[in-house]
Enzyme design. Sequence first.
Site, PDB file in Angstrom:
ATOM      1  N   GLY A  36      25.658  31.670 -90.476  1.00  0.00           N
ATOM      2  CA  GLY A  36      26.192  33.023 -90.671  1.00  0.00           C
ATOM      3  C   GLY A  36      27.695  33.063 -90.857  1.00  0.00           C
ATOM      4  CB  SER A  37      29.903  32.480 -92.795  1.00  0.00           C
ATOM      5  OG  SER A  37      28.834  32.093 -93.634  1.00  0.00           O
TER       6      SER A  37
END
Length: 217
Positions: free
Chosen positions: A186-187
């Site tokens: 996730g980013s």
Amino acid sequence: MTPKRHPAGPRRLVPRMARGSAPWLLPAFTAAGLAVLTSRGSRTRKALAVPVVALAAGMAWFFRDPDRGPASGRFLSAADGVVQSVDPLPDGRTRIAVFMNPLNVHVNRAPIAGVVTGVEHRPGGFLPAFDKDSERNERVIWTFDTEVGEVTVIQIAGAMVRRIVPYHPVGAKVEQGERIGLIRFGSRVDVYLPPGIAPAVEVGQKVRAGETRLDRD
């Protein structure tokens, strides 16, 4: 606004995996293969093999790298995900932040054609990408010389990320929609529209890298 998609060529029999994913995929696939081979004749081992195989399948899904058809527009999204913010800045630029959850494709693409003039890695923390303090997270800052001037794209690490993988060096020419790098797990990715270019997306909108147009005519 999402432009009409064009065919991206014949479907692959084997899905493409993202560059930079081998350190995660090889151990996962090896463990899954061993779990299956050693599970024969034992219900207990078969039960233990299920989560190992499921983990390998999940890794393959996460690191998938599907082809994308060409789309029209001066600026296209650099990431799959949801628009987190659209912020006008004091220097006249507009920052569009796209949050990627673990189910999104995490290969990022050039929003516009140009020449890479900067690839700067800045170490930092690993806070959730939607946290206001994520401005101190690890990141890679891209700058491109384009037909509309200098354009900045920033890949920002999230809570589970331990590395950002850039695909191009300084001096490389990239086409619009070309793959530029991978963020593991996730980013967030920020695209900075130059002064005078109005955004065409809004907070909460779903976007796709290399397909969703970011700017208005």
